[in-house]
Design a protein around this motif. Structure first.
Motif, PDB file in Angstrom:
ATOM      1  N   LEU A 157       1.429   8.654  -8.520  1.00  0.00           N
ATOM      2  CA  LEU A 157       1.299   7.900  -7.280  1.00  0.00           C
ATOM      3  C   LEU A 157       1.469   6.434  -7.632  1.00  0.00           C
ATOM      4  N   VAL A 158       2.419   5.751  -6.997  1.00  0.00           N
ATOM      5  CA  VAL A 158       2.763   4.372  -7.347  1.00  0.00           C
ATOM      6  C   VAL A 158       2.151   3.417  -6.320  1.00  0.00           C
ATOM      7  N   ILE A 159       1.506   2.372  -6.832  1.00  0.00           N
ATOM      8  CA  ILE A 159       0.857   1.368  -5.978  1.00  0.00           C
ATOM      9  C   ILE A 159       1.390  -0.007  -6.338  1.00  0.00           C
ATOM     10  N   GLY A 160       1.739  -0.793  -5.345  1.00  0.00           N
ATOM     11  CA  GLY A 160       2.224  -2.149  -5.573  1.00  0.00           C
ATOM     12  C   GLY A 160       2.934  -2.677  -4.350  1.00  0.00           C
ATOM     13  N   GLU A 161       3.355  -3.927  -4.415  1.00  0.00           N
ATOM     14  CA  GLU A 161       4.123  -4.495  -3.318  1.00  0.00           C
ATOM     15  C   GLU A 161       5.510  -3.865  -3.275  1.00  0.00           C
ATOM     16  N   ALA A 162       6.113  -3.824  -2.103  1.00  0.00           N
ATOM     17  CA  ALA A 162       7.345  -3.062  -1.887  1.00  0.00           C
ATOM     18  C   ALA A 162       8.449  -3.431  -2.870  1.00  0.00           C
ATOM     19  N   VAL A 163       8.662  -4.732  -3.093  1.00  0.00           N
ATOM     20  CA  VAL A 163       9.734  -5.167  -3.989  1.00  0.00           C
ATOM     21  C   VAL A 163       9.467  -4.686  -5.417  1.00  0.00           C
ATOM     22  N   ALA A 164       8.217  -4.826  -5.877  1.00  0.00           N
ATOM     23  CA  ALA A 164       7.864  -4.399  -7.234  1.00  0.00           C
ATOM     24  C   ALA A 164       7.973  -2.886  -7.383  1.00  0.00           C
ATOM     25  N   CYS A 212       1.924   4.048  -2.348  1.00  0.00           N
ATOM     26  CA  CYS A 212       0.979   3.320  -1.499  1.00  0.00           C
ATOM     27  C   CYS A 212       1.349   1.843  -1.572  1.00  0.00           C
ATOM     28  N   PRO A 213       2.223   1.362  -0.689  1.00  0.00           N
ATOM     29  CA  PRO A 213       2.620  -0.050  -0.756  1.00  0.00           C
ATOM     30  C   PRO A 213       1.504  -0.973  -0.304  1.00  0.00           C
ATOM     31  N   LEU A 215       0.087   4.979 -11.032  1.00  0.00           N
ATOM     32  CA  LEU A 215       0.845   3.863 -11.606  1.00  0.00           C
ATOM     33  C   LEU A 215       0.671   2.640 -10.723  1.00  0.00           C
ATOM     34  N   VAL A 216       0.245   1.537 -11.313  1.00  0.00           N
ATOM     35  CA  VAL A 216       0.029   0.307 -10.553  1.00  0.00           C
ATOM     36  C   VAL A 216       0.945  -0.791 -11.076  1.00  0.00           C
ATOM     37  N   LEU A 258      -5.248   5.753 -15.064  1.00  0.00           N
ATOM     38  CA  LEU A 258      -4.556   4.692 -14.341  1.00  0.00           C
ATOM     39  C   LEU A 258      -3.669   3.961 -15.331  1.00  0.00           C
ATOM     40  N   VAL A 259      -2.389   3.813 -14.990  1.00  0.00           N
ATOM     41  CA  VAL A 259      -1.413   3.163 -15.862  1.00  0.00           C
ATOM     42  C   VAL A 259      -0.944   1.893 -15.172  1.00  0.00           C
ATOM     43  N   VAL A 260      -1.052   0.760 -15.882  1.00  0.00           N
ATOM     44  CA  VAL A 260      -0.618  -0.532 -15.350  1.00  0.00           C
ATOM     45  C   VAL A 260       0.737  -0.874 -15.952  1.00  0.00           C
TER      46      VAL A 260
END
Length: 480
Positions: free
Chosen positions: A147-154, A176-177, A221-222, A247-249
């Motif tokens: 599951l990927v978390i971050g701002e849309a561009v990133a 999860c944007p 994934l963050v 959790l992976v940064v």
């Protein structure tokens, strides 16, 4: 109705590596070490060859285990192959100390002859497991649902980068944007976090955990950014870890070898330290010495091959035996490079007529069915025999056994700042380009491979490329 709180242990075994990797790895290492040692000591007439084999096998497994080579996260990975020569040197040192401490009087060259058997067996096992694991991942097995978390561009940048490669374990099954922007629909949006840090940690964790449980993800994934600062990430990690998931940064670094990165904590802040690429010191001296000695030995061993190829080229078509070109070496310095001629004598004059048939998308000129290539030339290119005269360039110090492809000066004149970095090291007789597909690769892929080598070179990397070169030559993929 299925509960959102399905525990991680019920996820499909599809995502785990084969269980036989772990017990087989030390068994293969032990067998390779014992077999080589026993053979060497038995041929030398030593009475206790079995005991020597047992000690060396145990020491080799101990060294590998102490260096975390049997850790589950490393099973089937490419990093182990690059570390094998270092482990072997540690084994040599350990047995040297043990030999001195016990007063054992067997000749040291005999001990070294026995230890050499460790390398090919371990390397072959690593290559087999790596290829097996990559094949499983291409088939959608041995993967980790993320599951990927971050701002849309990133998030877009991360997902696009992962989609271009198949040599990793991550498959994004949800996003999860942060904020109102929508990323490209590579993975479905399964939740959304506020742009601003919420007053309560549970506002983030409720959204993320609901998505993670619903999708049965293996990890989160963050991608950090303005919307995901350190404190917010810390609070989110509490919830993710409490749910039994890692959790992976993703820090944003690309093509940096793991050995160049270390982590430290300063004033409560976690910092990544990235050491510069190797450009001087004992490692570079070892590379230069190995290049010269290796080239000299290969020239002596391959002398009959040189003679046979020269006769074949001469009889096949009129023209010189060798084709000499000016190439750009380290720092852009020009040098003369010789190859066995594989084209007709007036090939250079015919090139402008064929400019429209170039099959490369970048600065290199390549045609799969080039009409200028002779019959013998096709065979020489298929097995890279035309490159053998470059051993003289290695002997003279213009080239290395391993490095980026030596470019033509007119190609270099069109390089941008990124592409010029390829000239930071000596060009090589073989390299990542040659063992990864050669002319079948796009220009961008070629540059990326060369930059990966330039930034992450080490003696173990060279060893791995040399080991893969023989297979690449035999298979002949991309050779035209």
């Amino acid at each position: 109705m299925q509960s959102d709180r399905e525990p991680p242990r019920t996820r499909r075994r599809l995502h785990s590596k084969p269980t036989w990797y772990l017990p087989t790895a030390p068994a293969v290492d032990a067998a390779g070490a014992a077999g080589g040692t026993y053979t060497a000591f038995r041929l030398a007439g030593e009475a206790h060859a079995v005991w020597y084999a047992v000690v060396v096998a145990a020491a080799w497994v101990l060294v590998r285990a102490s260096r975390s080579r049997y850790a589950w996260r490393n099973m089937g990975g490419s990093g182990n192959a690059h570390s094998t020569p270092r482990d072997w040197l540690i084994l040599v040192g350990l047995l040297t100390v043990l030999k001195a401490a016990t007063g054992e009087d067997s000749p040291f060259p005999l001990v070294l002859a026995g230890l050499v058997g460790c390398l090919p067996v371990t390397a072959a096992w690593q290559e087999m497991t790596l290829r097996h694991l990559l094949a499983r991942r291409r088939a959608g097995r041995s993967i980790s649902r993320a599951l990927v978390i971050g701002e849309a561009v990133a998030v877009d940048g991360l997902l696009n980068h992962l989609a271009r490669r198949t040599d990793h374990e991550f498959v994004a099954v949800g996003v999860c944007p942060i904020g109102d922007d929508n990323p490209n629909p590579v993975a479905p949006v399964t939740g959304r976090l506020d742009k601003q840090t919420p007053p309560r940690p549970s506002d983030d964790s409720a959204t993320v955990l609901a998505a993670a449980r619903r999708l049965q993800v293996d990890l989160v994934l963050v991608v950090p950014g303005p919307g995901m600062d350190g404190e917010r990430l810390r609070r989110l990690s509490w919830a993710v870890h409490g749910d039994g998931r890692p959790l992976v940064v993703v820090p944003g670094l690309t093509e940096v070898a793991q050995r160049r990165v270390s982590v430290s904590s300063v004033a409560g802040l976690t910092m990544l330290h990235v050491v510069p690429p190797v450009r001087r010191g004992a490692a570079l001296l070892l590379k230069n010495v190995t290049d010269r000695i290796g080239a000299a030995l290969l020239l002596m061993l391959l002398a009959p091959v040189f003679a046979a190829v020269a006769i074949a080229v001469r009889l096949d078509s009129p023209g010189t035996i060798l084709h000499v070109q000016i190439r750009a070496g380290q720092g852009g310095r020009h040098f003369s490079l010789a190859k066995f001629r594989t084209m007709v004598a007036n090939a250079e004059q015919m090139r402008p007529e064929l400019a429209g048939t170039n099959e490369q998308d970048g600065l290199m000129f390549k045609i799969r069915h080039d009409p200028r290539i002779t019959r013998v030339g096709r065979v020489l290119r298929r097995y890279s025999l035309d490159e053998l005269p470059q051993l003289f360039n290695v002997l003279q110090g213009h080239m290395s056994l391993v490095g980026p492809r030596p470019p033509l000066p007119d190609e270099v004149a069109k390089y941008n700042e990124v592409e010029l970095r390829r000239l930071s090291v000596k060009p090589g007789l073989t390299g990542l380009w040659q063992v990864s597909g050669r002319s079948d690769l796009s220009w961008d892929e070629t540059v990326a491979l060369d930059l990966r080598y330039v930034d992450n070179w080490s003696p173990s990397v060279d060893f791995g490329i040399l080991r893969r070169t023989l297979r690449a030559v035999v298979e002949g993929n991309g050779a035209y």
